[in-house]
Design a protein around this motif. Structure first.
Motif, short mmCIF file in Angstrom:
data_model
loop_
_atom_site.label_atom_id
_atom_site.label_comp_id
_atom_site.label_asym_id
_atom_site.label_seq_id
_atom_site.Cartn_x
_atom_site.Cartn_y
_atom_site.Cartn_z
N SER A 151 -21.20 -10.62 32.18
CA SER A 151 -22.10 -9.56 32.65
C SER A 151 -23.52 -9.83 32.18
CB SER A 151 -21.63 -8.20 32.13
OG SER A 151 -21.63 -8.17 30.71
N ILE A 153 -27.64 -7.94 32.04
CA ILE A 153 -28.30 -6.64 31.95
C ILE A 153 -29.51 -6.62 32.88
CG2 ILE A 153 -29.49 -5.02 30.42
CD1 ILE A 153 -27.82 -6.12 28.13
N GLN A 229 -25.25 -4.89 34.67
CA GLN A 229 -25.20 -3.57 34.06
C GLN A 229 -26.61 -3.04 33.85
OE1 GLN A 229 -22.99 -3.87 30.45
NE2 GLN A 229 -21.11 -4.60 31.42
N SER A 230 -26.72 -1.73 33.88
CA SER A 230 -28.01 -1.10 33.60
C SER A 230 -28.08 -0.68 32.15
CB SER A 230 -28.23 0.11 34.51
OG SER A 230 -27.19 1.05 34.31
N SER A 232 -28.41 1.48 28.92
CA SER A 232 -28.02 2.86 28.64
C SER A 232 -29.25 3.75 28.40
CB SER A 232 -27.12 2.89 27.39
OG SER A 232 -26.81 4.20 27.05
N THR A 258 -25.52 5.59 32.73
CA THR A 258 -25.47 4.13 32.74
C THR A 258 -24.26 3.65 33.51
OG1 THR A 258 -25.43 2.17 31.36
CG2 THR A 258 -24.17 4.02 30.58
N PRO A 260 -21.75 0.10 33.40
CA PRO A 260 -20.56 0.95 33.43
C PRO A 260 -20.62 2.01 32.34
CG PRO A 260 -20.09 -1.10 32.30
CD PRO A 260 -21.48 -1.22 32.82
#
Length: 529
Positions: A151, A153, A229-230, A232, A258, A260
């Motif tokens: 993953s 970011i 992923q974004s 948090s 966020t 996941p």
């Protein structure tokens, strides 16, 4: 006409006798002894870990009485001997077929055993003959570190990890949507992965890491699923706190926006612990600089002292190292089997003690050390004229850098840094001999040493004497060789014998000619009377 034919026949007979005599006296000049190595190839590629046997044999047409003292030399020109601890458990030699063949057997072929192996034999004339084969060790492609699910970011610089192990070194390229990814713009192809600048949601997908070894024709692919992923973001509207009387009980709600969904960890703050309850204290013993030795089993130390059962995690490149493959997480450190150069770098030992809710992290720098190995291209023999100067380079690779020394084998004495004509540079390994003398003829051993181990190689120096020819006043090189002197003497004797025969033949012809001439004169006188 008859006389001409007779003379031609006689000369032909003399030529045949001379040729046969030369072959009988010097058979080795016409039938050259030969050694050969099976398998018949100058370069042989063999897979890592294989059991291998090389057979050095005396070729057909050469008898054992003509060739003797067969032995093998390794890539550093060291004689391979079953009694030498340097080769024990790695390779073995064995005589076969009444010592007409000498086997060199590898029990487990390692990358370090790559190089040129030479079989040497001594002829009855005291000349040495040799033949060589180059062993290329092939390590099949394997995925040293290439998780199939990774993953990145969003908005950050990310790396899709794909570290490939192979020998010879592989070429790695990347494919996305059936198109090759090229370095530039937002992408960067590095030895251990693909970097992406300013990661976006559109960068998610299936990436193919392809490794190719052109020298062997092998290639392999690994598909890596990449998600984005974004970061948090805390949502204050989702945080609330419930307090009861006298602060004895409380409830806290925490939320984020966020993908996941995150995992929440609640840490209780205890004022009692801050006061220093001795029972709740623990210490971590983890030296910040540690050393491992290449090719051995090593341990990065991180020991927890205290009456606790801690959870210890090892982190490298922002990833937790799991037990398995070459790694074993122990109670007092991280154990690495068969240490490699790539194991050097920065590690983090993270210790968590749940029952007292304390955490400790120790950053550790690991350096991989290795025993010196003298470069295989170093010369094994050098010829120099008397009164000249020479410099011999002894180059070894090792960590820490080795210190060099030179030893004259005949005397067993170490050549000092400053000893008149002989000078040694301990840092560069260069041996310099000024104004070479006959006494410098012989073997010199280079010894490279560091804190891990040592390696050595012998160089033979041959000194050629000079003399002055009074007629031409030029230097003439005199090479003493008893065997060649005997050969030249025998050739001279044969030539003198043939000259004597030719002279005798010529005299006989002259006498016969005179007799014939006298006979003709007598016949003419008789006819006149």
């Amino acid at each position: 006409m008859n006389r001409l034919n007779t003379r031609s026949i006689v000369c032909t007979i003399f030529f045949i006798i001379f040729s046969k005599s030369t072959v009988a006296l010097f058979p080795e000049e016409h039938v050259r002894p030969k050694l050969e190595i099976w398998p018949l190839a100058s370069i042989k590629s063999i897979e890592l870990g294989s059991k291998v046997v090389l057979t050095c044999r005396i070729a057909e047409g050469t008898s054992m009485t003509e060739m003797r003292d067969l032995h093998w030399l390794d890539p550093q020109n060291r004689t391979i001997d079953n009694n030498n601890l340097l080769f024990k458990n790695r390779m073995t030699i064995m005589h076969m077929h009444a010592k007409k063949s000498l086997l060199l057997m590898f029990k487990y072929l390692n990358v370090d055993e790559r190089g040129q192996y030479t079989c040497v034999g001594t002829h009855r004339s005291a000349d040495q003959y040799a033949t060589s084969i180059f062993i290329e060790v092939i390590e099949p492609i394997s995925w040293a570190h290439a998780p199939t699910a990774q993953s990145l970011i969003k908005g950050k610089k990310g790396k899709i990890k794909c570290q490939v192990a192979a020998h010879p070194s592989p070429i790695v390229n990347w494919i996305l949507n059936n198109e090759a990814i090229r370095s530039g713009d937002r992408y960067g192809i590095e030895s251990d992965g693909l970097t992406i600048d300013n990661v976006q949601a559109s960068d998610a997908g299936s990436y193919t890491c392809r490794a190719i070894v052109p020298q062997t024709g092998e290639f392999a692919e690994r598909v890596i699923e990449v998600g984005v992923q974004s970061v948090s973001a805390k949502n204050d509207s989702l945080i609330s706190r419930t307090i009861t009387a006298e602060e004895k009980t409380s409830g806290i709600t925490c939320g984020t926006c966020t993908m996941p969904p995150p995992i929440f960890t609640y840490i209780e703050k205890s004022t009692k612990q801050s006061k220093g309850n001795i029972r709740n204290r623990f210490t971590v013993d983890a030296p910040t600089l540690q050393y491992l030795i290449r090719g051995t089993k090593g341990k990065i130390k991180c020991k927890v002292n205290g009456n606790f059962r801690p959870i210890v995690n090892w982190i490298r490149n922002n990833e937790i190292i799991p037990s398995g493959h070459r790694y074993l997480v122990g109670s007092d450190g991280l154990i690495i089997s068969n240490v490699e150069d790539s194991d050097g770098g920065r590690y983090t030992c993270r210790v968590v003690v749940n029952n007292i809710k304390q955490l400790s992290e120790s950053a550790i720098t690991v350096e991989v050390q290795s025993s010196p190995v003298i470069h295989g291209t170093m010369i094994s023999e050098i010829t120099v004229k008397e009164k000249e100067s020479i410099s011999i380079q002894c180059k070894a690779f090792g960590r820490p850098p080795p210190i060099y020394s030179w030893i004259k084998e005949s005397e067993g004495e170490i050549v000092s840094e400053e000893s008149g004509r002989l000078i040694v540079n301990k840092q560069t390994g260069v041996l310099t001999i000024d104004n070479v003398l006959k006494e410098d003829d012989g073997e010199f051993r280079c010894l490279a040493t560091n804190s891990v181990g040592n390696d050595e190689k012998i160089v033979k120096i041959i000194v050629i004497l000079k003399t002055i020819n009074h007629r031409t006043e030029e230097g003439i090189i005199i090479i003493a060789s008893k065997n060649r002197a005997k050969r030249y003497y025998s050739i001279g004797v044969v030539i003198l014998v043939l000259i004597a025969i030719c002279v005798s033949y010529y005299k006989c012809c002259c006498i016969i000619k005179k007799q014939i001439h006298a006979k003709r004169i007598d016949e003419m006188r008789t006819r006149m009377i």
